[in-house]
Design a protein around this motif. Structure first.
Motif: not given
Lengths: 634, 208
Positions: A556-561
């Motif tokens: 999730i962190g990867a797609y948010v950023v």
């Protein structure tokens, strides 16, 4: 509240159950964390590699011992490979969940299921039109079948980009193309990550991490989004409604069934089966007043959003709920279900029922989920729970608190409807500064952080400073238990946000669903960017996962950023062994995708970081702003 | 005098010394076969958590002289080995009375069944300085496996001197205002520890 367990949890219901656990010497997640101390520093820094049997290897972070693995990989490569594999595991989890929903939808379109129907036809038509499936004058099942086929293609490797990328602002899509991180196929990106991180493939940490972003994007704009959209079609797009939360949602005189895990496929059918007159009659025959369903973790979030089913708790409540002595069955699907629940259930009459052939727990009863007889399976599970009710010790009931009220159901569609059908009122409130910006606070519990402290304090500080908060997953439960998620909680917000919430009759913290529903937050962010004609990274938005634990949170962190949203993590990810990886993720990435990560365990400080970030974005857009550096950091 | 010296700030809590110690004290000396031995080989070094997350201390017999355990042992099972200056236990004489455990300043005496050729019987078990290995010219197993230099084997005075030099530098930097030397803990470790410290602080603030 008893101070004894305060460094473990700040919730009253949890503390009371922990007292009971201590009295009965029942081991919980917190005891096991204590027994694991000290945790291995190589692993916590990402410096151990066990990808091959020339090793396993570790790098000495003090610089005198080995600086390279047997293959020659240095700290940068080892840390990046490990992080890449975490992202792939997380993205695979969400995406395999999405595929399960899609396969059921595909079977429904062919008339091969029981217990399912197309609940939101309008959404089906919208999705079909979006993906170029003809709709005019065709029977609904044919449209559904073509839509299912089109989405099944998204999992493969025959496309240049995923079907739903049309929702992403064009400027961001072009950026992804330029960087070579456009997600092409959901399974493809995950498989490619496993390939790249095999020994001797991708030995450039920057290149591995860029593919990590692409792998994340295949989750956020692919697997998770498909899970959300098709769940809406099958089970209904959520609309605002009131419900209840905490261990008080259990009822001493009812058959209590907890629905735990992530996939709404079976739990939605159990919601129907529990209302079946035959089942209700059986429960009464056994002396129960009725059948009471409660949710746990994200399965709970799914049925809370759509059906208003109350929630018993979040991740760290899963062991404690069994200790109430009134839980007759815990029905689990998959993800985040601790193997320990089986051990704790042995001390009580509670039956643990596993339902997916890919997720079996020794010691639990397994009732295999099949879409072609879902309703019958649902009834069988309810019947087992009723049988367990007869074994309950009526004197053992320990429901520690009264339930709290909360408001749920804020899908993107529902938010737009609350705004009068257009984002204009929200945009206007952001433009004039009544609302400074918005933050998505998501993710898990982690026993390292006092349970729910990170979620509650961070969200409270954000709303006090006129930042609208949307929550999913475990953060929902934390905030609802703190009384943050009723319309009256508007009084806790700053004056600007308070007036907007009061005008609309909504809480200052909106529940947007489960963790795959973080895709709703992405879609809302993209819609706002498109409405304003800007890129997502220009918007005054931020994301935070104050108590994250799971590989899924890394994806999730990867797609948010990668989508352009600043993300603050409350627990250190295993990357600190490589200065270069930290430099890239916490700083340089901003020049690449317009957003970066920060790590801050103290939620008071995390709130400061988010406020500063939001004001700097307001400044960039030419909106009224407060000088970011003038915002004090606690 | 040669000893195993602990460079406290270096320990990352990986517990690999514990595993290597148990294997070194197995019959097979093989990490896989050791797991199937009966009685199971036991570790004689204990990595215990520090007061905050991300800190740890590998604790083991310091081979004191005079050794309180030796002084109280009623059967004289504990003796001093003059060859390597170690405090050792003769299992055959041990009656598992736990007197040694009561007086040990480091609480490193443990009691487990030990075979040693005869039938297994519970006796006092603690670090034997890897006397056998050292005789063969090897360093103790815990030291060999420690890749961060938290466990060092050597002459005690030389090992202590390294720390003294660092302190001297720090004092002189403070006194003369010359540029300070780089931190003894590199940035990756400092950042990792700061995470543990921050989380421990959150927990202790809650407790109050």
């Amino acid at each position: 509240m008893n101070g004894r367990f305060r460094q473990w949890t700040i919730q009253e219901d949890a503390a009371k159950m922990l007292e009971y656990a201590a009295e009965q010497r029942i081991e919980t997640v917190w005891d096991r964390l204590a027994k694991q101390q000290p945790l291995c520093g190589y692993c916590e820094m990402g410096l151990s590699c066990r990808n091959c049997t020339m090793g396993p290897c570790r790098i000495d972070p003090f610089g005198e011992g080995p600086q390279k693995g047997v293959c020659g990989a240095d700290a940068d490569v080892i840390v990046a490979r490990n992080l890449g594999r975490m992202i792939a595991a997380g993205a695979s989890s969400h995406s395999d969940h999405g595929r399960d929903i899609l396969e059921t939808f595909h079977a429904l379109a062919q008339g091969k299921t029981t217990g399912y129907q197309i609940t939101d036809e309008a959404k089906l038509f919208r999705l079909a039109a979006e993906l170029g499936v003809p709709t005019d004058g065709r029977p609904i099942n044919e449209i559904a079948l073509d839509l299912a086929e089109a989405l099944l293609e998204d999992f493969g490797s025959r496309k240049e980009q995923l079907g739903f990328l049309g929702r992403v602002p064009e400027v961001r899509r072009n950026l992804w193309k330029k960087l070579g991180i456009t997600p092409r196929g959901i399974d493809r990106e995950n498989v490619e990550m496993l390939h790249r991180t095999h020994m001797g493939v991708d030995n450039d940490y920057v290149n591995i991490l860029l593919h990590g972003l692409r792998t994340g994007l295949s989750d956020g704009w692919g697997g998770s989004l498909i899970a959300t959209e098709l769940s809406d079609v099958l089970f209904g797009t959520p609309t605002p409604k009131m419900s209840q939360i905490n261990l008080g949602a259990l009822k001493a005189d009812h058959v209590n069934i907890a629905l735990h895990g992530h996939n709404p496929m079976l739990s939605s059918v159990i919601v129907q089966a529990a209302q079946d007159p035959e089942m209700v009659a059986l429960a009464r025959e056994k002396g129960a007043a009725g059948i009471n369903l409660v949710g746990l973790c994200c399965t709970g979030n799914e049925i809370l959003m759509r059906r208003g089913v109350p929630m018993a708790g979040n991740h760290l409540m899963q062991e404690l709920v069994i200790m109430t002595g009134v839980l007759d069955a815990m029905v689990v699907d998959y993800q985040c279900i601790m193997p320990a629940v089986v051990d704790i259930a042995r001390c009580f009459h509670t039956r643990i029922i596993t339902t997916f052939d890919k997720a079996k727990f020794p010691g639990a009863a397994h009732i295999s989920f099949e879409a072609n007889r879902a309703y019958e399976t649902g009834k069988e599970i309810v019947r087992q729970a009723i049988e367990a009710f007869s074994l309950r010790d009526p004197k053992a009931a320990r429901i520690p608190v009264e339930p709290m009220a909360m408001m749920t159901g804020f899908s993107v569609e529902a938010i737009l409807q609350a705004l009068g059908g257009t984002p204009e009122p929200l945009v206007a409130a952001i433009k004039d500064g009544a609302i400074r910006g918005a933050a998505g606070v998501i993710g898990c519990n982690n026993p390292k952080i006092p349970q729910d402290y990170g979620h509650i304090v961070l969200c409270r500080r954000l709303i006090e400073n006129d930042i609208l908060v949307v929550v999913t997953g475990c953060s929902t439960v934390a905030n609802a238990k703190a009384g943050h998620m009723v319309p009256e909680a508007a009084d806790l917000a700053g004056p600007g946000l308070r007036s907007v919430c009061k005008a609309l009759g909504i809480p200052p913290i909106l529940h947007m669903g489960s963790c795959v529903d973080n895709s709703r937050i992405l879609v809302l962010a993209a819609a706002l960017a498109n409405y304003l004609g800007v890129d997502i990274d220009q918007l005054p938005l931020a994301g935070a996962a104050p108590e994250w634990y799971s590989e899924k949170a890394v994806a999730i962190g990867a797609y948010v950023v990668a989508s352009g949203i600043f993300a603050v993590l409350g627990v250190h990810p295993p990357i600190f062994g490589s200065k270069n990886v930290v430099q890239l993720l916490a700083s340089d990435l901003e020049q690449v995708v317009g957003a970066k990560f920060a790590v801050e365990p103290d939620p008071e400080r995390a709130a400061g970081l988010i406020r500063r970030h939001i004001e700097s974005k307001r400044k960039g857009l030419g909106l009224p702003f407060v000088e970011p550096e003038s915002i004090p950091m606690p | 005098m040669k000893t195993v010296f602990v460079n406290i700030e270096r320990c990352v809590g990986c517990k690999q010394c514990e595993f290597a110690c148990a294997v070194a004290h197995s019959r097979s000396k093989d990490p896989v076969q050791a797991l199937y031995e009966d009685p199971l080989p036991r570790k004689r070094i204990h990595v215990e958590p520090g007061p905050v997350f991300s800190t740890a201390f590998p604790n083991k017999c310091r081979h004191c002289d005079p050794a309180p355990c030796m002084q109280v042992c009623p059967t004289a099972a504990i003796y001093r080995d003059r060859e390597q200056d170690l405090v050792l236990i003769q299992p055959a004489k041990c009656i598992a009375c736990a007197m040694c455990a009561m007086v040990c300043p480091f609480d490193v005496l443990t009691y487990y069944p030990l075979g040693n050729g005869g039938p297994a019987r519970v006796v006092a078990v603690k670090c034997d300085g890897c006397a056998e290995r050292v005789r063969k010219g090897l360093v103790p197993a815990c030291v060999e496996t420690c890749k961060v230099g938290a466990l060092l084997y050597g002459d005690i005075n030389e090992l202590v001197q390294a720390g003294r030099l660092r302190e001297a530098t720090a004092v002189l930097v403070a006194a003369t205002a010359v540029a300070p030397p780089p931190s003894p803990v590199p940035q990756p470790v400092a950042l990792w520890r700061s995470g543990g410290t921050a989380i421990s602080k959150l927990r202790s603030v809650q407790e109050r």
